[in-house]
Scaffold this motif. Structure first.
Motif, PDB file in Angstrom:
ATOM      1  N   HIS A 168      19.912  20.021  54.008  1.00  0.00           N
ATOM      2  CA  HIS A 168      19.284  19.032  54.900  1.00  0.00           C
ATOM      3  C   HIS A 168      17.919  18.604  54.362  1.00  0.00           C
ATOM      4  CE1 HIS A 168      21.692  20.859  58.509  1.00  0.00           C
ATOM      5  NE2 HIS A 168      22.458  20.149  57.696  1.00  0.00           N
ATOM      6  N   ARG A 169      17.151  19.555  53.854  1.00  0.00           N
ATOM      7  CA  ARG A 169      15.780  19.280  53.417  1.00  0.00           C
ATOM      8  C   ARG A 169      15.733  18.294  52.251  1.00  0.00           C
ATOM      9  NH1 ARG A 169      11.194  21.229  50.693  1.00  0.00           N
ATOM     10  NH2 ARG A 169       9.423  21.554  52.092  1.00  0.00           N
ATOM     11  N   TYR A 170      16.804  18.283  51.453  1.00  0.00           N
ATOM     12  CA  TYR A 170      16.834  17.399  50.282  1.00  0.00           C
ATOM     13  C   TYR A 170      16.696  15.938  50.684  1.00  0.00           C
ATOM     14  CZ  TYR A 170      18.317  15.358  45.847  1.00  0.00           C
ATOM     15  OH  TYR A 170      18.359  14.634  44.677  1.00  0.00           O
ATOM     16  N   ALA A 171      17.224  15.571  51.834  1.00  0.00           N
ATOM     17  CA  ALA A 171      17.188  14.160  52.231  1.00  0.00           C
ATOM     18  C   ALA A 171      15.759  13.620  52.238  1.00  0.00           C
ATOM     19  CB  ALA A 171      17.830  13.989  53.610  1.00  0.00           C
ATOM     20  N   GLU A 172      14.812  14.412  52.711  1.00  0.00           N
ATOM     21  CA  GLU A 172      13.428  13.954  52.820  1.00  0.00           C
ATOM     22  C   GLU A 172      12.548  14.392  51.663  1.00  0.00           C
ATOM     23  OE1 GLU A 172      12.445  15.524  56.711  1.00  0.00           O
ATOM     24  OE2 GLU A 172      12.708  13.531  57.585  1.00  0.00           O
ATOM     25  N   TYR A 173      12.943  15.467  50.968  1.00  0.00           N
ATOM     26  CA  TYR A 173      12.076  16.012  49.918  1.00  0.00           C
ATOM     27  C   TYR A 173      12.669  15.913  48.512  1.00  0.00           C
ATOM     28  CZ  TYR A 173       9.098  17.928  53.565  1.00  0.00           C
ATOM     29  OH  TYR A 173       8.240  18.065  54.630  1.00  0.00           O
ATOM     30  N   GLY A 174      13.899  15.454  48.398  1.00  0.00           N
ATOM     31  CA  GLY A 174      14.542  15.383  47.089  1.00  0.00           C
ATOM     32  C   GLY A 174      13.834  14.491  46.100  1.00  0.00           C
ATOM     33  N   HIS A 175      13.049  13.530  46.589  1.00  0.00           N
ATOM     34  CA  HIS A 175      12.357  12.621  45.674  1.00  0.00           C
ATOM     35  C   HIS A 175      11.340  13.349  44.801  1.00  0.00           C
ATOM     36  CE1 HIS A 175       9.617  12.832  49.166  1.00  0.00           C
ATOM     37  NE2 HIS A 175       8.651  12.572  48.308  1.00  0.00           N
ATOM     38  N   GLY A 176      10.942  14.571  45.191  1.00  0.00           N
ATOM     39  CA  GLY A 176       9.991  15.319  44.367  1.00  0.00           C
ATOM     40  C   GLY A 176      10.544  15.629  43.001  1.00  0.00           C
ATOM     41  N   SER A 177      11.819  15.915  42.918  1.00  0.00           N
ATOM     42  CA  SER A 177      12.529  16.126  41.655  1.00  0.00           C
ATOM     43  C   SER A 177      14.008  16.045  41.978  1.00  0.00           C
ATOM     44  CB  SER A 177      12.194  17.484  41.032  1.00  0.00           C
ATOM     45  OG  SER A 177      12.917  17.679  39.825  1.00  0.00           O
ATOM     46  N   PRO A 178      14.584  14.840  41.916  1.00  0.00           N
ATOM     47  CA  PRO A 178      15.952  14.640  42.405  1.00  0.00           C
ATOM     48  C   PRO A 178      16.990  15.559  41.756  1.00  0.00           C
ATOM     49  CG  PRO A 178      14.875  12.522  42.097  1.00  0.00           C
ATOM     50  CD  PRO A 178      13.947  13.555  41.524  1.00  0.00           C
ATOM     51  N   VAL A 179      16.792  15.879  40.470  1.00  0.00           N
ATOM     52  CA  VAL A 179      17.730  16.769  39.791  1.00  0.00           C
ATOM     53  C   VAL A 179      17.480  18.223  40.168  1.00  0.00           C
ATOM     54  CG1 VAL A 179      18.331  17.731  37.529  1.00  0.00           C
ATOM     55  CG2 VAL A 179      18.288  15.267  37.849  1.00  0.00           C
ATOM     56  N   MET A 180      16.257  18.681  40.015  1.00  0.00           N
ATOM     57  CA  MET A 180      15.999  20.107  40.153  1.00  0.00           C
ATOM     58  C   MET A 180      16.116  20.609  41.591  1.00  0.00           C
ATOM     59  SD  MET A 180      15.824  21.160  37.147  1.00  0.00           S
ATOM     60  CE  MET A 180      15.470  22.857  37.605  1.00  0.00           C
TER      61      MET A 180
END
Length: 354
Positions: A238-250
């Protein structure tokens, strides 16, 4: 008190590969090493398993044809790994091929579950090694063996995953416990970011000094351990939706690494389930510390709500990025609307490769 009841029996196959595509793909891949350019991971075995699992066996060979430029031959042997010297070989990447041969021999002589149960507690403290990819590769392999026929290529894939993990085994440093957080989501939000985010994962992990205390990591029973792992995987997804832009791959690994542990539990004796949660939490928190951005992105209301799981995975498969495929596969395991939104976000954030 240690639990000694048998592990959960494997579930029935959910997406049997009657075409034989997975075995064909694995046979293509087993002459390749688990890395390229010295340390970048070979994601092909994981991605093709996810494609087959989610009904896209027809896309596997085309995907592999595109990915083959990223494959390198298995490295040369360095020095044989034996029952007498394995401890000195643990964490030595020069012995990637030696470890693969060792586990091929072990799984030829004994049932793969027995080998896995012996080595799981030895490897688990080094889950962060190889940016968690060896553990993730193992999770894909175990899922296949639990839910489909135990063919030669599938058992050999388990051996190669174990070998990669043994060669890249890397324990995290001792960490200071911070204030406790009630839920897995709260704990991930409270993970301190490393101060210097300019380097690669090894440089970033070296800066990790403290994690919040998440009560779920101290699970004592097998069923509680499974439940807490499910909570952690869902929270990281769930957290990736809002924070994934920090490092989309890692940042996908904050979810896919603990999910690999969750996928492996049914193959293990139940007394090994509870000790697995702390390692999964450490892996997820380490990736979060290393790559989270300073703040969340703001997504439109109802983002991704109109798409079904099949539609989201179809987009990931057409997109073609290996991390996107694997993360979407984990999001489908979680199965709720926020997870599907996070998967859609990974499709948007990572550059397409097909």
């Amino acid at each position: 008190m240690t639990e000694t009841t048998p592990s959960t029996p494997p579930t029935a196959p959910t997406a049997p590969d009657a075409s034989g595509t997975l075995d064909e793909a694995l046979e293509r891949l087993h002459s390749s090493g688990p890395e390229r350019e010295g340390w970048l991971s070979n994601h092909a075995p994981m991605a093709v398993e996810a494609l087959v699992r989610n009904g896209r066996a027809d896309a596997v060979h085309r995907w592999l044809d595109h990915y083959r430029t990223k494959l390198e031959d298995m490295p040369d042997r360095f020095a044989e790994v034996t029952p007498a010297n394995w401890q000195e070989a643990l964490g030595d990447p020069r012995r990637i091929a030696d470890w693969a041969v060792y586990y091929e021999r072990e799984t030829a002589d004994r049932p793969w579950r027995e080998v896995l149960a012996e080595w799981w507690p030895r490897l688990l403290p080094g889950i962060a090694g190889g940016a968690t990819h060896p553990a993730i590769r193992l999770g894909h392999s175990v899922r296949t063996l639990l839910t489909t026929e135990e063919t030669g290529p599938r058992v050999r894939e388990l051996a190669h995953a174990l070998g990669y993990w043994a060669a890249r085994h890397q324990p995290l440093p001792s960490l200071t416990p911070l204030a406790p957080a009630r839920t897995a989501g709260d704990a991930l939000d409270a993970v301190p970011r490393v101060p210097d985010q300019s380097g690669g994962i090894r440089a970033r992990l070296a800066q990790v000094t403290a994690f919040p205390q998440w009560p779920g990591a101290a699970a004592t029973g097998a069923d509680e351990a499974r439940d807490r792992l499910e909570e952690l995987v869902a929270a990281a997804t769930h957290r990736y939706a809002e924070y994934g832009h920090g490092s989309p791959v890692m940042l996908v690994h904050a979810a896919t690494a603990p999910n690999a542990v969750l996928r492996t539990l049914p193959a293990l004796p139940r007394e090994l389930w509870a000790p697995s949660v702390g390692a999964a939490w450490a892996a997820s928190a380490a990736v979060t510390a290393a790559y989270s951005p300073a703040g969340p992105a703001v997504l439109p209301a109802g983002y991704g709500a109109s798409l079904t799981a099949d539609e989201v995975f179809a987009r990931a498969a057409a997109h073609g990025d290996d991390h996107t495929i694997k993360f979407t596969d984990t999001a489908l395991d979680v199965g709720d609307a926020p997870a599907l939104a996070a998967a859609l976000r990974s499709v948007e954030l990572n550059p397409p490769v097909l």
